[in-house]
Design a protein around this motif. Structure first.
Motif, PDB file in Angstrom:
ATOM      1  N   THR A 116       0.912  -1.283   0.144  1.00 12.45           N
ATOM      2  CA  THR A 116      -0.116  -0.168  -0.062  1.00 12.45           C
ATOM      3  C   THR A 116       1.028   1.226   0.032  1.00 12.45           C
ATOM      4  O   THR A 116       2.084   1.062   0.100  1.00 12.45           O
ATOM      5  N   ASN A 117       0.164   2.451   0.076  1.00 14.06           N
ATOM      6  CA  ASN A 117       0.866   3.465  -0.085  1.00 14.06           C
ATOM      7  C   ASN A 117       1.613   3.741   1.397  1.00 14.06           C
ATOM      8  O   ASN A 117       2.212   4.770   1.680  1.00 14.06           O
ATOM      9  N   GLU A 118       1.170   3.055   2.223  1.00 14.37           N
ATOM     10  CA  GLU A 118       1.679   3.305   3.945  1.00 14.37           C
ATOM     11  C   GLU A 118       2.938   2.136   3.967  1.00 14.37           C
ATOM     12  O   GLU A 118       3.615   2.264   5.067  1.00 14.37           O
ATOM     13  N   ASP A 119       3.390   1.894   2.926  1.00 18.64           N
ATOM     14  CA  ASP A 119       4.788   0.872   3.021  1.00 18.64           C
ATOM     15  C   ASP A 119       5.728   2.017   3.391  1.00 18.64           C
ATOM     16  O   ASP A 119       6.739   1.701   4.499  1.00 18.64           O
ATOM     17  N   GLU A 120       5.789   2.943   2.583  1.00 17.71           N
ATOM     18  CA  GLU A 120       7.205   3.475   2.920  1.00 17.71           C
ATOM     19  C   GLU A 120       7.232   4.629   4.316  1.00 17.71           C
ATOM     20  O   GLU A 120       8.190   4.561   5.131  1.00 17.71           O
ATOM     21  N   PRO A 121       6.107   4.965   4.929  1.00 11.60           N
ATOM     22  CA  PRO A 121       6.275   5.596   6.166  1.00 11.60           C
ATOM     23  C   PRO A 121       6.508   4.420   7.011  1.00 11.60           C
ATOM     24  O   PRO A 121       7.192   4.794   8.163  1.00 11.60           O
ATOM     25  N   LEU A 122       5.947   3.291   7.067  1.00 17.50           N
ATOM     26  CA  LEU A 122       6.580   2.444   7.968  1.00 17.50           C
ATOM     27  C   LEU A 122       7.918   1.995   8.057  1.00 17.50           C
ATOM     28  O   LEU A 122       8.685   1.824   9.233  1.00 17.50           O
ATOM     29  N   LEU A 123       8.460   2.014   6.663  1.00 20.10           N
ATOM     30  CA  LEU A 123       9.758   1.764   6.738  1.00 20.10           C
ATOM     31  C   LEU A 123      10.865   2.888   7.138  1.00 20.10           C
ATOM     32  O   LEU A 123      11.804   2.728   7.766  1.00 20.10           O
ATOM     33  N   ARG A 124      10.273   4.029   7.042  1.00 19.28           N
ATOM     34  CA  ARG A 124      11.060   5.047   7.460  1.00 19.28           C
ATOM     35  C   ARG A 124      10.854   5.085   9.171  1.00 19.28           C
ATOM     36  O   ARG A 124      11.795   5.167   9.787  1.00 19.28           O
ATOM     37  N   GLU A 125       9.864   4.803   9.712  1.00 15.49           N
ATOM     38  CA  GLU A 125       9.771   4.677  11.086  1.00 15.49           C
ATOM     39  C   GLU A 125      10.693   3.544  11.609  1.00 15.49           C
ATOM     40  O   GLU A 125      11.088   3.416  12.669  1.00 15.49           O
ATOM     41  N   MET A 126      10.754   2.273  10.801  1.00 12.69           N
ATOM     42  CA  MET A 126      11.581   1.344  11.081  1.00 12.69           C
ATOM     43  C   MET A 126      13.155   1.872  11.154  1.00 12.69           C
ATOM     44  O   MET A 126      13.879   1.429  12.236  1.00 12.69           O
ATOM     45  N   HIS A 127      13.450   2.530  10.227  1.00  9.25           N
ATOM     46  CA  HIS A 127      14.890   2.760  10.060  1.00  9.25           C
ATOM     47  C   HIS A 127      15.359   3.916  11.299  1.00  9.25           C
ATOM     48  O   HIS A 127      16.293   3.981  11.841  1.00  9.25           O
ATOM     49  N   LYS A 128      14.237   4.757  11.594  1.00 13.04           N
ATOM     50  CA  LYS A 128      14.265   5.775  12.748  1.00 13.04           C
ATOM     51  C   LYS A 128      14.487   5.026  14.122  1.00 13.04           C
ATOM     52  O   LYS A 128      15.419   5.473  14.860  1.00 13.04           O
ATOM     53  N   ALA A 174       7.044   2.942  21.276  1.00 15.39           N
ATOM     54  CA  ALA A 174       6.546   3.772  20.172  1.00 15.39           C
ATOM     55  C   ALA A 174       6.724   2.848  18.747  1.00 15.39           C
ATOM     56  O   ALA A 174       5.544   3.306  18.038  1.00 15.39           O
ATOM     57  N   PHE A 175       7.603   2.269  18.516  1.00 11.40           N
ATOM     58  CA  PHE A 175       7.830   1.713  17.099  1.00 11.40           C
ATOM     59  C   PHE A 175       6.826   0.553  17.118  1.00 11.40           C
ATOM     60  O   PHE A 175       5.980   0.380  16.117  1.00 11.40           O
ATOM     61  N   THR A 176       6.462  -0.189  18.360  1.00  7.19           N
ATOM     62  CA  THR A 176       5.296  -1.073  18.193  1.00  7.19           C
ATOM     63  C   THR A 176       3.967  -0.718  18.147  1.00  7.19           C
ATOM     64  O   THR A 176       3.215  -1.449  17.106  1.00  7.19           O
ATOM     65  N   ASN A 177       3.662   0.712  18.480  1.00  5.91           N
ATOM     66  CA  ASN A 177       2.572   1.262  18.224  1.00  5.91           C
ATOM     67  C   ASN A 177       2.349   1.559  17.018  1.00  5.91           C
ATOM     68  O   ASN A 177       1.394   1.401  16.408  1.00  5.91           O
ATOM     69  N   SER A 178       3.370   1.996  16.308  1.00  8.01           N
ATOM     70  CA  SER A 178       3.429   2.405  14.695  1.00  8.01           C
ATOM     71  C   SER A 178       3.039   1.152  13.895  1.00  8.01           C
ATOM     72  O   SER A 178       2.260   1.147  12.855  1.00  8.01           O
ATOM     73  N   LEU A 179       3.931   0.168  14.236  1.00  6.67           N
ATOM     74  CA  LEU A 179       3.483  -1.106  13.759  1.00  6.67           C
ATOM     75  C   LEU A 179       2.247  -1.661  13.817  1.00  6.67           C
ATOM     76  O   LEU A 179       1.494  -2.071  12.621  1.00  6.67           O
ATOM     77  N   GLY A 180       1.572  -1.449  14.892  1.00  2.22           N
ATOM     78  CA  GLY A 180       0.174  -1.819  15.046  1.00  2.22           C
ATOM     79  C   GLY A 180      -0.728  -1.377  14.338  1.00  2.22           C
ATOM     80  O   GLY A 180      -1.830  -1.886  13.974  1.00  2.22           O
ATOM     81  N   LYS A 181      -0.465   0.045  14.340  1.00  5.21           N
ATOM     82  CA  LYS A 181      -1.479   1.013  13.519  1.00  5.21           C
ATOM     83  C   LYS A 181      -1.271   0.908  11.929  1.00  5.21           C
ATOM     84  O   LYS A 181      -2.307   1.232  11.191  1.00  5.21           O
ATOM     85  N   SER A 182      -0.158   0.582  11.548  1.00  2.00           N
ATOM     86  CA  SER A 182       0.242   0.696  10.087  1.00  2.00           C
ATOM     87  C   SER A 182      -0.892  -0.287   9.271  1.00  2.00           C
ATOM     88  O   SER A 182      -1.024  -1.359   9.560  1.00  2.00           O
ATOM     89  N   ARG A 183      -0.986   0.276   8.160  1.00  2.00           N
ATOM     90  CA  ARG A 183      -1.730  -0.468   7.052  1.00  2.00           C
ATOM     91  C   ARG A 183      -0.835  -0.764   5.877  1.00  2.00           C
ATOM     92  O   ARG A 183      -1.362  -0.971   4.550  1.00  2.00           O
ATOM     93  N   ALA A 184       0.343  -0.909   6.105  1.00  2.00           N
ATOM     94  CA  ALA A 184       1.330  -1.301   5.277  1.00  2.00           C
ATOM     95  C   ALA A 184       1.196  -2.683   4.652  1.00  2.00           C
ATOM     96  O   ALA A 184       0.365  -3.609   5.401  1.00  2.00           O
ATOM     97  N   GLY A 185       1.808  -3.157   3.640  1.00  2.00           N
ATOM     98  CA  GLY A 185       1.555  -4.507   2.993  1.00  2.00           C
ATOM     99  C   GLY A 185       2.200  -5.494   3.866  1.00  2.00           C
ATOM    100  O   GLY A 185       3.060  -5.255   4.653  1.00  2.00           O
ATOM    101  N   ALA A 186       1.758  -6.780   3.821  1.00  2.00           N
ATOM    102  CA  ALA A 186       2.226  -7.858   4.581  1.00  2.00           C
ATOM    103  C   ALA A 186       3.623  -8.002   4.424  1.00  2.00           C
ATOM    104  O   ALA A 186       4.474  -8.007   5.672  1.00  2.00           O
ATOM    105  N   GLU A 187       4.455  -7.842   3.347  1.00  2.00           N
ATOM    106  CA  GLU A 187       5.938  -8.248   3.437  1.00  2.00           C
ATOM    107  C   GLU A 187       6.764  -7.185   4.174  1.00  2.00           C
ATOM    108  O   GLU A 187       7.761  -7.361   4.917  1.00  2.00           O
ATOM    109  N   VAL A 188       6.206  -5.813   3.989  1.00  2.00           N
ATOM    110  CA  VAL A 188       6.992  -4.574   4.492  1.00  2.00           C
ATOM    111  C   VAL A 188       6.572  -4.876   6.272  1.00  2.00           C
ATOM    112  O   VAL A 188       7.644  -4.412   6.929  1.00  2.00           O
TER     113      VAL A 188
END
Length: 862
Positions: A703-715, A738-752
């Motif tokens: 989804t278009n939320e893949d990149e925001p989650l990847l950015r949060e992961m690298h931070k 905080a990262f766990t919360n972001s991961l839980g709320k994210s609608r990124a694709g399964a692979e990301v």
């Protein structure tokens, strides 16, 4: 979907690590090493939650360094000699060896379920003959190099336990165990010549950049370098052989206020005088029943005995001062004699007033700083100005009347040297280390006493000199006061290694500080047939990170630094090991509330946490009795507020205990254990487990939320890495929340999401290794997460394309805007003025001020 079950997860992964030899340290030439060491524990019987915190910190560092490509050594052992084992034998009738090894077995069985990444194959206890036999070899090598010697010394003697006590074991003038009044007694003792290294040990502190400043200051104060004056007062009509009294003073500028000369009861002059003076002999005997610690001297009433002798003041031969034997002067400090200047030392002033001696001020407050100052001679307290001192001298000499104290001290030393009455001397407070202990459960000192040859070192081929387990086939009787080795003829009586004649073994054993002063080096080759194996020491030393309590800041660390130098001198450590610990971290304690009620006599009755129910801000027993709560108290078995890690593991799992002790406060500060905190930590880990399982089974498209989650992961990778490397474990855990919360709320694709969840597992692995392994396996990670490389943040993913700025109107938040990160100030202002909340506040008008703080906030003043 499986639920989070630490009881099955944690043993499974501990077995996997054991089978794979994950934490077995081996020398790998060319690979960078990292040596992590926590101060090893005393085997008291059960570990406590403070142990969990200490060793979890070390484990986080060790696992993180391993993931970063280092070859890690992370060992464990036990500081196993000492009085508690003999005390237990006295109380129960058992044997110190059985008690100690039983406790070690218990503690190991309690520690292993915590999942520490330790190389258990290197474990030893200091009471193992293989260990203390090599310690005896070190002693012989130190003796050969002149680092060990024997002399008469005044010691603290417990007349009930019949043993020497360290100053720290004398409490309110009584033996810490027996409660008997301690006596000062002169005994022949063995000493390490640590004072020869005073200047070197002090100067080298400056190079310990990764040691806490407070620890270095404590060591510097203990070593205690000072510049002063060595001089003599001429004795008038003294006994034969005594024509002067030597003193050393750091305040020669106060000589013009001298009122008396005091000597120790153990001073040679006092010893001579008491032979013909029964009253002085009785007074001195009473003084010798006091402890020898400075604290003990400070607390005791200051008393003296007028010898009837006088000395001449060096600056005026007509000026005579009385000589007193005083109970507050130790023979081991300075020269065993002082001059008293009552006006500028409260102890001397109390003494002078007690014995009606003159008081004369040498200096007074500087002009304009007098305030309500009252001269000591007029009833005021002693004037001891804070340093750096700027005072006004009223009884100076050599023409000096107004100067700083440092200038006056230099002038006094120069005056005395010019007039040949004294010389400037640099001295150290540090005294040689007395290592003799009159007890059984310690490392035997490997020498024998021969009537023909004197003191003879044992031959190395006869080491170890093992402690006897029994006495003629009968259990050693520890209920009899004194050292059992003194009354053990088959062990004590031996042949002289030099001439073969009948001889007697040294029955004193070594101070337990000796055992802990070189164990760090033994861990590099714990099975070597010499104290160390030089190639192994060359590879593994120094300790890269040492972790332990601030209570060991002085003696243990100072003695270890001395031992490293001695081991280097005797060829057991390479040259680079002059300082054995590159970095030091001192952790805080784990505290817990004390729950108490009162009995009929008003005495406190302490209750275990599990017997107390908390509700509505109060605490109650099962019968409804309200309980007094004392928060954040040091854990103590006597107050029933010790948290048992075994019970915590049984209820929540080891990872919960590890997570909680790291998360609640910075590691250098105390942390309070609460049941609510532990439960909250467990719920969070269960949530992480549930999320990982859900993500592992997902097949959602990108989804278009893949990149925001990847950015949060690298931070998160960047921030957690910084937290771990700076001992900011609580900050790292806050970022993981905080990262766990972001991961839980994210609608990124399964692979990301799987990629992000695997990164979360890696980042949590040092803190919660069992859960991390479980997640890693669920999410398709290769091998063990304990062997995986640490994730690296992609710098490109850390660059923000846009930034969200909060908007304040007249100091109150009214909204926010999102603008490009590189937007010019004018564009930001336009966006702010177009914001609905700002337009409403302005109501068609213009703002008085519009302040843009780039990347932070916008303030609008209406």
């Amino acid at each position: 979907m499986s639920r989070y079950d630490p009881a099955s997860i944690e043993p499974k992964w501990q077995e996997a690590w054991e089978q794979a030899g994950t934490f077995r340290a081996k020398i790998v030439p060319g690979r960078p090493k990292y040596y992590v060491l926590e101060m090893f524990p005393y085997p008291s019987g059960r570990i406590h939650i403070g142990h969990v915190r200490n060793y979890t910190m070390g484990d986080v560092i060790a696992r993180h360094r391993k993931a970063n490509g280092f070859n890690v050594l992370h060992p464990m052992g036990f500081d196993a000699f000492g009085m508690p084992a003999e005390n237990a034998a006295m109380a129960s009738g058992g044997h110190p060896k059985d008690w100690t090894y039983g406790n070690i077995d218990t503690m190991v069985n309690q520690m292993k379920p915590l999942g520490f990444g330790l190389d258990w194959s290197r474990m030893f206890a200091t009471c193992d003959p293989d260990y203390y036999g090599q310690q005896q070899a070190l002693f012989l090598d130190f003796l050969e190099k002149g680092l060990v010697y024997r002399k008469n010394a005044v010691v603290n003697w417990d007349p009930v336990d019949m043993t020497v006590l360290a100053n720290e074991q004398v409490i309110d003038g009584k033996g810490w165990r027996s409660g008997a009044p301690v006596e000062r007694r002169e005994l022949t003792q063995w000493f390490f010549r640590i004072s020869d290294y005073s200047e070197e040990l002090l100067g080298a502190l400056d190079a310990l950049d990764d040691w806490p400043a407070k620890v270095k200051l404590m060591q510097a104060n203990w070593i205690g370098k000072s510049r002063g004056l060595q001089m003599a007062f001429g004795l008038i009509d003294g006994p034969e052989g005594h024509d002067r009294v030597e003193i050393y003073t750091t305040r020669p500028d106060t000589l013009m206020g001298a009122s008396f000369v005091g000597i120790s009861p153990d001073h040679p002059l006092a010893r001579q005088l008491e032979r013909d003076d029964p009253e002085l002999a009785a007074f001195s005997a009473e003084c010798r029943r006091m402890g020898t610690s400075e604290e003990e001297m400070e607390k005791a009433e200051k008393r003296g005995y007028d010898t009837g002798l006088t000395v001449r003041h060096p600056f005026d031969t007509a000026w005579e001062l009385p000589v007193y034997v005083a109970n507050f002067i130790l023979m081991d400090y300075g020269t065993g004699a002082i001059f008293g200047c009552p006006a500028h030392d409260q102890r001397d002033l109390d003494f002078a007033r007690k014995y009606d001696l003159p008081v004369k001020s040498v200096f007074v407050p500087a002009m304009g700083e007098e305030g309500t100052y009252i001269l000591p001679e007029d009833g005021g307290p002693a004037y001891v100005p804070p340093k750096p001192e700027t005072v006004r001298y009223v009884a100076g000499f050599a023409g000096e009347e107004a100067q700083t104290a440092d200038e006056a001290i230099d002038a006094a030393i120069a005056f005395c040297e010019d007039n040949a009455v004294g010389r400037g001397v640099t001295r150290f407070r540090l005294r040689d280390w007395g290592l003799s202990r009159q007890r059984y459960w310690g490392c035997p000192i490997p020498v024998v006493h021969c009537d023909t040859c004197g003191v003879v070192p044992e031959k190395k081929e006869n080491l170890p000199i093992e402690l006897p387990y029994d006495e003629g086939g009968q259990p050693i009787d520890f209920s009899i006061p004194g050292n059992p080795l003194d009354r053990h003829p088959t062990w004590r009586d031996c042949a002289c290694p030099k001439c073969g004649a009948p001889a007697r073994r040294e029955t004193d054993t070594m101070d337990t500080f000796v055992d802990s002063s070189w164990y760090f080096a033994r861990f590099t080759a714990p099975h070597a047939t010499t104290p160390t194996d030089l190639p192994a020491a060359e590879y593994w030393m120094n300790v890269d990170q040492y972790i332990g309590g601030i209570e060991h800041a002085i003696l243990h660390l100072l003695y270890s630094r001395f031992f490293a130098r001695g081991m280097q001198l005797t060829g057991h450590l390479p040259d680079k090991c002059i300082e054995p610990f590159d970095a030091l971290f001192t952790q805080g304690m784990v505290t817990h509330a004390i729950y108490q009620t009162r009995d009929a006599a008003g005495r406190p009755v302490y209750h275990y946490p599990e017997d107390v129910t908390l509700r509505d801000g109060s605490a109650y027993l099962a019968d409804g009795t309200e309980v007094e709560v004392i928060p954040s108290a040091k854990m103590s078995k006597s107050k029933n507020n010790v948290v048992d890690p075994v019970a915590i593991i049984g209820t929540y799992g080891a990872d919960t205990a590890r997570w909680f002790v790291l998360s609640d406060s910075p590691p250098e500060r105390d942390v309070e254990w609460t049941a609510a905190g532990a439960e909250a930590a467990h719920k969070h880990l269960a949530r992480v487990h549930r999320m990982a399982a859900e993500i592992a089974g997902s097949d959602a498209p990108s989804t278009n939320e893949d990149e925001p989650l990847l950015r949060e992961m690298h931070k998160a990778i960047r921030d957690v890495t910084l937290g771990v490397e700076s001992f900011g474990f609580n900050a790292a855990i806050a970022r993981l929340y905080a990262f766990t919360n972001s991961l839980g709320k994210s609608r990124a694709g399964a692979e990301v999401k799987r990629q992000a969840a695997r990164a979360l597992a890696q980042l949590m692995a040092p803190m919660t290794p069992h859960l991390a392994e479980e997640m890693w396996q669920m999410l398709g990670g290769q091998g063990l997460v304990a062997d995986a490389d640490w994730p690296v943040a992609d710098q490109a993913m850390l660059v923000e394309d846009s930034v969200t700025l909060p908007i304040q109107v007249n100091g109150k938040r009214r909204g926010e805007i999102t603008v490009p990160a590189d937007a010019p100030k004018e564009e930001v202002e336009k966006a702010v003025l177009a914001h609905e909340a700002v337009m409403r506040a302005l109501d068609g008008g213009a703002p008085k001020k519009l302040i843009v703080v780039p990347g932070r906030i916008v303030n609008v003043v209406v």
